[in-house]
Design a protein around this motif. Structure first.
Motif, PDB file in Angstrom:
ATOM      1  N   MET A 172    -108.225 -56.909  77.882  1.00 55.07           N
ATOM      2  CA  MET A 172    -109.279 -57.534  77.090  1.00 55.07           C
ATOM      3  C   MET A 172    -108.686 -58.614  76.188  1.00 55.07           C
ATOM      4  SD  MET A 172    -112.043 -55.741  74.531  1.00 55.07           S
ATOM      5  CE  MET A 172    -110.918 -55.540  73.138  1.00 55.07           C
ATOM      6  N   ASP A 173    -107.909 -58.204  75.196  1.00 54.61           N
ATOM      7  CA  ASP A 173    -107.336 -59.156  74.240  1.00 54.61           C
ATOM      8  C   ASP A 173    -106.318 -60.056  74.930  1.00 54.61           C
ATOM      9  OD1 ASP A 173    -108.517 -58.112  71.675  1.00 54.61           O
ATOM     10  OD2 ASP A 173    -107.478 -56.310  72.350  1.00 54.61           O
ATOM     11  N   GLY A 174    -106.601 -61.347  74.947  1.00 54.50           N
ATOM     12  CA  GLY A 174    -105.662 -62.290  75.541  1.00 54.50           C
ATOM     13  C   GLY A 174    -105.867 -62.513  77.024  1.00 54.50           C
ATOM     14  N   THR A 175    -106.603 -61.626  77.693  1.00 52.56           N
ATOM     15  CA  THR A 175    -106.877 -61.791  79.113  1.00 52.56           C
ATOM     16  C   THR A 175    -108.297 -62.294  79.329  1.00 52.56           C
ATOM     17  OG1 THR A 175    -105.334 -60.011  79.688  1.00 52.56           O
ATOM     18  CG2 THR A 175    -106.931 -60.649  81.360  1.00 52.56           C
ATOM     19  N   LEU A 176    -109.275 -61.580  78.774  1.00 47.52           N
ATOM     20  CA  LEU A 176    -110.667 -61.992  78.877  1.00 47.52           C
ATOM     21  C   LEU A 176    -111.104 -62.834  77.685  1.00 47.52           C
ATOM     22  CD1 LEU A 176    -112.401 -58.749  80.236  1.00 47.52           C
ATOM     23  CD2 LEU A 176    -111.868 -60.844  81.490  1.00 47.52           C
ATOM     24  N   VAL A 177    -110.742 -62.400  76.500  1.00 49.79           N
ATOM     25  CA  VAL A 177    -111.161 -63.120  75.297  1.00 49.79           C
ATOM     26  C   VAL A 177    -109.953 -63.541  74.473  1.00 49.79           C
ATOM     27  CG1 VAL A 177    -113.471 -62.131  75.113  1.00 49.79           C
ATOM     28  CG2 VAL A 177    -111.527 -60.903  74.119  1.00 49.79           C
ATOM     29  N   ASP A 178    -110.131 -64.626  73.751  1.00 49.04           N
ATOM     30  CA  ASP A 178    -109.048 -65.207  72.957  1.00 49.04           C
ATOM     31  C   ASP A 178    -109.017 -64.545  71.584  1.00 49.04           C
ATOM     32  OD1 ASP A 178    -106.946 -66.825  72.345  1.00 49.04           O
ATOM     33  OD2 ASP A 178    -108.145 -68.605  71.938  1.00 49.04           O
ATOM     34  N   SER A 179    -108.745 -63.249  71.586  1.00 43.80           N
ATOM     35  CA  SER A 179    -108.805 -62.466  70.347  1.00 43.80           C
ATOM     36  C   SER A 179    -107.442 -62.229  69.710  1.00 43.80           C
ATOM     37  CB  SER A 179    -109.476 -61.113  70.621  1.00 43.80           C
ATOM     38  OG  SER A 179    -108.860 -60.462  71.712  1.00 43.80           O
ATOM     39  N   GLU A 180    -106.371 -62.586  70.404  1.00 45.40           N
ATOM     40  CA  GLU A 180    -105.048 -62.342  69.820  1.00 45.40           C
ATOM     41  C   GLU A 180    -104.863 -63.086  68.500  1.00 45.40           C
ATOM     42  OE1 GLU A 180    -102.943 -60.168  70.393  1.00 45.40           O
ATOM     43  OE2 GLU A 180    -103.394 -59.453  72.414  1.00 45.40           O
ATOM     44  N   LYS A 181    -105.516 -64.248  68.367  1.00 44.57           N
ATOM     45  CA  LYS A 181    -105.397 -64.993  67.105  1.00 44.57           C
ATOM     46  C   LYS A 181    -106.047 -64.224  65.962  1.00 44.57           C
ATOM     47  CE  LYS A 181    -105.075 -69.529  69.299  1.00 44.57           C
ATOM     48  NZ  LYS A 181    -104.917 -68.962  70.654  1.00 44.57           N
ATOM     49  N   LEU A 182    -107.098 -63.451  66.268  1.00 44.65           N
ATOM     50  CA  LEU A 182    -107.721 -62.630  65.236  1.00 44.65           C
ATOM     51  C   LEU A 182    -106.797 -61.486  64.848  1.00 44.65           C
ATOM     52  CD1 LEU A 182    -111.392 -62.493  66.585  1.00 44.65           C
ATOM     53  CD2 LEU A 182    -110.326 -64.145  65.024  1.00 44.65           C
ATOM     54  N   ALA A 216    -105.023 -55.620  89.094  1.00 47.59           N
ATOM     55  CA  ALA A 216    -105.035 -55.622  87.631  1.00 47.59           C
ATOM     56  C   ALA A 216    -104.687 -57.016  87.139  1.00 47.59           C
ATOM     57  CB  ALA A 216    -104.033 -54.608  87.091  1.00 47.59           C
ATOM     58  N   ILE A 217    -105.472 -57.517  86.176  1.00 49.12           N
ATOM     59  CA  ILE A 217    -105.198 -58.822  85.578  1.00 49.12           C
ATOM     60  C   ILE A 217    -104.719 -58.573  84.162  1.00 49.12           C
ATOM     61  CG2 ILE A 217    -106.125 -61.095  85.008  1.00 49.12           C
ATOM     62  CD1 ILE A 217    -108.242 -60.669  87.158  1.00 49.12           C
ATOM     63  N   GLU A 218    -103.519 -59.037  83.853  1.00 47.76           N
ATOM     64  CA  GLU A 218    -102.869 -58.719  82.579  1.00 47.76           C
ATOM     65  C   GLU A 218    -102.223 -59.948  81.955  1.00 47.76           C
ATOM     66  OE1 GLU A 218    -102.359 -56.499  80.389  1.00 47.76           O
ATOM     67  OE2 GLU A 218    -103.165 -54.642  81.218  1.00 47.76           O
ATOM     68  N   ASP A 219    -102.068 -59.894  80.622  1.00 45.81           N
ATOM     69  CA  ASP A 219    -101.433 -61.009  79.920  1.00 45.81           C
ATOM     70  C   ASP A 219    -100.165 -60.604  79.182  1.00 45.81           C
ATOM     71  OD1 ASP A 219    -102.304 -61.123  76.584  1.00 45.81           O
ATOM     72  OD2 ASP A 219    -103.128 -59.595  77.901  1.00 45.81           O
ATOM     73  N   SER A 220     -99.852 -59.304  79.126  1.00 46.10           N
ATOM     74  CA  SER A 220     -98.702 -58.854  78.328  1.00 46.10           C
ATOM     75  C   SER A 220     -97.690 -58.105  79.186  1.00 46.10           C
ATOM     76  CB  SER A 220     -99.168 -57.937  77.201  1.00 46.10           C
ATOM     77  OG  SER A 220     -99.587 -56.680  77.731  1.00 46.10           O
ATOM     78  N   ALA A 257    -101.968 -53.951  92.508  1.00 50.68           N
ATOM     79  CA  ALA A 257    -101.523 -55.334  92.620  1.00 50.68           C
ATOM     80  C   ALA A 257    -101.745 -55.976  91.261  1.00 50.68           C
ATOM     81  CB  ALA A 257    -102.300 -56.062  93.695  1.00 50.68           C
ATOM     82  N   VAL A 258    -100.870 -56.915  90.887  1.00 52.09           N
ATOM     83  CA  VAL A 258    -100.934 -57.450  89.522  1.00 52.09           C
ATOM     84  C   VAL A 258    -100.998 -58.971  89.542  1.00 52.09           C
ATOM     85  CG1 VAL A 258     -99.844 -57.541  87.256  1.00 52.09           C
ATOM     86  CG2 VAL A 258     -99.632 -55.471  88.651  1.00 52.09           C
ATOM     87  N   LEU A 259    -101.989 -59.491  88.817  1.00 48.97           N
ATOM     88  CA  LEU A 259    -102.099 -60.913  88.542  1.00 48.97           C
ATOM     89  C   LEU A 259    -101.819 -61.106  87.056  1.00 48.97           C
ATOM     90  CD1 LEU A 259    -102.860 -63.844  89.174  1.00 48.97           C
ATOM     91  CD2 LEU A 259    -105.269 -63.210  88.873  1.00 48.97           C
ATOM     92  N   ALA A 260    -100.753 -61.811  86.733  1.00 57.58           N
ATOM     93  CA  ALA A 260    -100.348 -62.008  85.343  1.00 57.58           C
ATOM     94  C   ALA A 260    -100.749 -63.399  84.875  1.00 57.58           C
ATOM     95  CB  ALA A 260     -98.839 -61.830  85.199  1.00 57.58           C
TER      96      ALA A 260
END
Length: 211
Positions: A1-11, A155-159, A172-175
């Motif tokens: 969710m955070d950082g993958t779907l929505v730009d919430s990491e800045k919050l 799985a779609i991940e940002d971290s 399977a992973v999409l980064a």
């Protein structure tokens, strides 16, 4: 969710730095990067150690962070590039979809006002599993709730923590890195953003033609 779907990491940046200031310090860049994708308990311990205050109870800090993040989330969340278009395409195709996040249920409930409560067939939150990311349990739980083998999941991940969790589960992973760079990893396909990502790409990651 955070950082993958929505730009919430800045919050999260705002809340974490405010917490550090309450404790008379400032969170280092390395500690901020280290907490991305981790459980609440691990994140607060990283913060406390970084501030030289390991004696603090992580639960007290987590409660303060939760309250502050709820305030910030209610101010609105912005989608990450390409995320909404891909989610809509997946849902239109009838692909079973789960949200797997380290955030707690109360925060996720607020985020779902932006993400859409009908966007997911299952939601797995960080406070609803025994072992959080990077343990495979969150993704294995999601696959079970969807009723599909984990090997048939992308799985779609940002971290790094999320990538490790998904790989350990057997997905399977999409980064798609957001706030922290992701090192090249065997078996992980990496994109700069989800802009242009489509069903054909997801199918290819499973070695299959699109349904």
């Amino acid at each position: 969710m955070d950082g993958t779907l929505v730009d919430s990491e800045k919050l999260w940046d705002v809340a974490l730095q405010e917490l550090a200031a309450r404790y008379g310090g400032s969170l280092s860049a390395s500690a901020r990067a280290a907490v991305i994708g981790t459980s609440q308990a691990d994140a607060m311990r990283i913060v406390h150690d970084d501030l030289g205050q390991p004696q603090r109870d992580w639960r007290d800090s987590a409660a303060w962070i939760d309250a502050r993040i709820l305030e910030l989330f209610r101010g609105g969340l912005r989608w990450r590039p390409g995320a909404l278009a891909l989610l809509r395409a997946v849902r239109a195709a009838g692909v079973p979809t789960a949200l797997v996040t380290s955030s707690t249920r109360p925060l996720v409930e607020v985020a779902l006002d932006t993400l859409g409560r009908d966007s997911f067939d299952a939601v797995v939150c960080g406070d609803e599993v025994v072992a959080a990311k990077p343990h495979p349990e969150p993704y294995l739980t999601a696959a079970r709730l969807l009723g599909v083998p984990i090997a048939r999941c992308v799985a779609i991940e940002d971290s790094p923590t999320g990538v490790a969790s998904a790989l350990a589960a057997g997905a399977a992973v999409l980064a798609v890195p957001a706030e922290v760079p992701l090192p090249p990893t065997d078996g992980v396909h990496q994109l700069e953003s989800l802009t242009g990502a489509d069903l054909e790409l997801l199918a290819a990651l499973l070695g299959e033609p699109p349904a």
